[in-house]
Scaffold this motif. Structure first.
Motif, mmCIF file in Angstrom:
data_model
loop_
_atom_site.group_PDB
_atom_site.id
_atom_site.type_symbol
_atom_site.label_atom_id
_atom_site.label_comp_id
_atom_site.label_asym_id
_atom_site.label_seq_id
_atom_site.Cartn_x
_atom_site.Cartn_y
_atom_site.Cartn_z
ATOM 1 N N ALA A 1 0.817 -1.211 0.000
ATOM 2 C CA ALA A 1 0.000 0.000 0.000
ATOM 3 C C ALA A 1 0.855 1.268 0.000
ATOM 4 O O ALA A 1 0.385 2.345 -0.368
ATOM 5 C CB ALA A 1 -0.931 0.002 1.208
ATOM 6 N N VAL B 1 3.565 1.712 -1.836
ATOM 7 C CA VAL B 1 4.371 1.826 -3.053
ATOM 8 C C VAL B 1 4.241 3.197 -3.698
ATOM 9 O O VAL B 1 5.238 3.839 -4.034
ATOM 10 C CB VAL B 1 3.996 0.712 -4.066
ATOM 11 N N GLU B 2 3.023 3.677 -3.868
ATOM 12 C CA GLU B 2 2.833 4.966 -4.542
ATOM 13 C C GLU B 2 3.506 6.113 -3.800
ATOM 14 O O GLU B 2 4.241 6.902 -4.406
ATOM 15 C CB GLU B 2 1.339 5.252 -4.747
ATOM 16 N N PRO B 3 3.282 6.247 -2.469
ATOM 17 C CA PRO B 3 4.006 7.315 -1.755
ATOM 18 C C PRO B 3 5.524 7.173 -1.861
ATOM 19 O O PRO B 3 6.242 8.167 -1.966
ATOM 20 C CB PRO B 3 3.534 7.162 -0.307
ATOM 21 N N LEU C 1 7.244 5.842 -4.331
ATOM 22 C CA LEU C 1 7.678 6.247 -5.674
ATOM 23 C C LEU C 1 7.792 7.761 -5.762
ATOM 24 O O LEU C 1 8.695 8.291 -6.417
ATOM 25 C CB LEU C 1 6.704 5.714 -6.729
ATOM 26 N N LYS C 2 6.875 8.457 -5.111
ATOM 27 C CA LYS C 2 6.944 9.930 -5.116
ATOM 28 C C LYS C 2 8.187 10.418 -4.381
ATOM 29 O O LYS C 2 8.793 11.424 -4.763
ATOM 30 C CB LYS C 2 5.677 10.510 -4.492
ATOM 31 N N LEU D 1 12.355 0.753 -0.490
ATOM 32 C CA LEU D 1 11.719 -0.004 -1.577
ATOM 33 C C LEU D 1 12.484 -1.293 -1.864
ATOM 34 O O LEU D 1 11.894 -2.330 -2.148
ATOM 35 C CB LEU D 1 11.647 0.850 -2.839
ATOM 36 N N THR E 1 8.751 -5.464 -3.576
ATOM 37 C CA THR E 1 7.357 -5.512 -4.014
ATOM 38 C C THR E 1 7.252 -5.478 -5.533
ATOM 39 O O THR E 1 7.626 -4.481 -6.160
ATOM 40 C CB THR E 1 6.592 -4.301 -3.422
ATOM 41 N N GLY F 1 4.803 -4.885 -7.313
ATOM 42 C CA GLY F 1 3.950 -3.774 -7.725
ATOM 43 C C GLY F 1 4.699 -2.485 -7.961
ATOM 44 O O GLY F 1 4.169 -1.554 -8.596
ATOM 45 N N ALA F 2 5.938 -2.394 -7.459
ATOM 46 C CA ALA F 2 6.715 -1.164 -7.644
ATOM 47 C C ALA F 2 7.416 -1.125 -9.005
ATOM 48 O O ALA F 2 7.846 -0.058 -9.442
ATOM 49 C CB ALA F 2 7.759 -1.036 -6.536
ATOM 50 N N GLY G 1 6.279 1.454 -11.824
ATOM 51 C CA GLY G 1 6.582 2.833 -11.429
ATOM 52 C C GLY G 1 8.072 3.137 -11.490
ATOM 53 O O GLY G 1 8.484 4.215 -11.937
ATOM 54 N N THR H 1 14.256 12.440 -14.136
ATOM 55 C CA THR H 1 14.318 11.803 -12.817
ATOM 56 C C THR H 1 15.738 11.893 -12.268
ATOM 57 O O THR H 1 16.687 11.485 -12.935
ATOM 58 C CB THR H 1 13.909 10.316 -12.917
#
Length: 197
Positions: A8, A10-12, A14-15, A32, A37, A39-40, A43, A53
């Motif tokens: 859950a 992962v998104e934060p 990645l930011k 990370l 994960t 799921g990462a 991204g 980046t």
């Protein structure tokens, strides 16, 4: 703390990989990596592909923390198609930590075909680290046409991977007039015979 949350987060996370502070980016990357994960992966791949980046090269290592086909395919795409040789180098370093046949096959291809000599050199070293006996014909062939520092790495790899029956091919490779290559080939031949007798 986010790293302990799991998928859950992962998104934060990645930011945080594009945060202005390098320390924050490094901490997020380490968290990370520990999460492993799958799921990462999409991204992380998108961030590496974005030239804006920060620290793109360091992000490639994250692809090695997840042992999945998706991560391998991402590495393959970077090592084969990315125009930035530093990204390709980073992908080769990650592949050198995998002990599976697809990684070894890809490294052989990179050693033979990549346009950048540093990338080819890393691939030759990786074949040695992975104990890739199937790379022996390629390594012997490289003794005859590569840059000197790559030829020396190939000779060292042959010394560690070779068997007594490989000695005749090494002797043929000694037709070069380059003294440092002759020395490297002699050392390889000695290493083969000393190691295996």
């Amino acid at each position: 703390a986010l790293g302990k949350v799991g998928p859950a987060a992962v998104e934060p996370m990645l930011k945080l990989l594009v945060h202005p502070s390098r320390d924050v980016r490094n901490t997020a990357r380490a968290a990370l990596a520990n999460m492993r994960t799958p799921g990462a992966i999409p991204g992380v791949v998108a961030l590496i592909q974005d030239p804006n980046t920060p620290g793109r090269v360091a992000l490639v290592a994250l692809l090695g923390t997840v042992k999945s086909q998706e991560a391998f395919e991402a590495l393959r795409a970077f090592v084969v198609d990315d125009p930035d040789h530093m990204i390709r180098e980073a992908a080769v370093k990650v592949l050198s930590q995998r002990a599976d046949e697809p990684a070894r096959e890809l490294l052989r291809m990179v050693a033979q075909n990549d346009a950048n000599k540093e990338v080819r050199h890393l691939a030759v070293q990786a074949m040695m680290w992975l104990g890739d006996r199937d790379a022996m014909p390629l390594l012997v062939k490289m003794l005859g046409f590569e840059k000197d520092f790559i030829r020396k790495a190939a000779a060292m790899a042959i010394g560690y991977l070779g068997r007594p029956e490989d000695i005749p091919a090494l002797i043929e490779a000694m037709s070069t007039p380059r003294s440092e290559i002759l020395t490297a080939v002699r050392q390889a031949a000695n290493r083969v015979t000393v190691t295996l007798d």
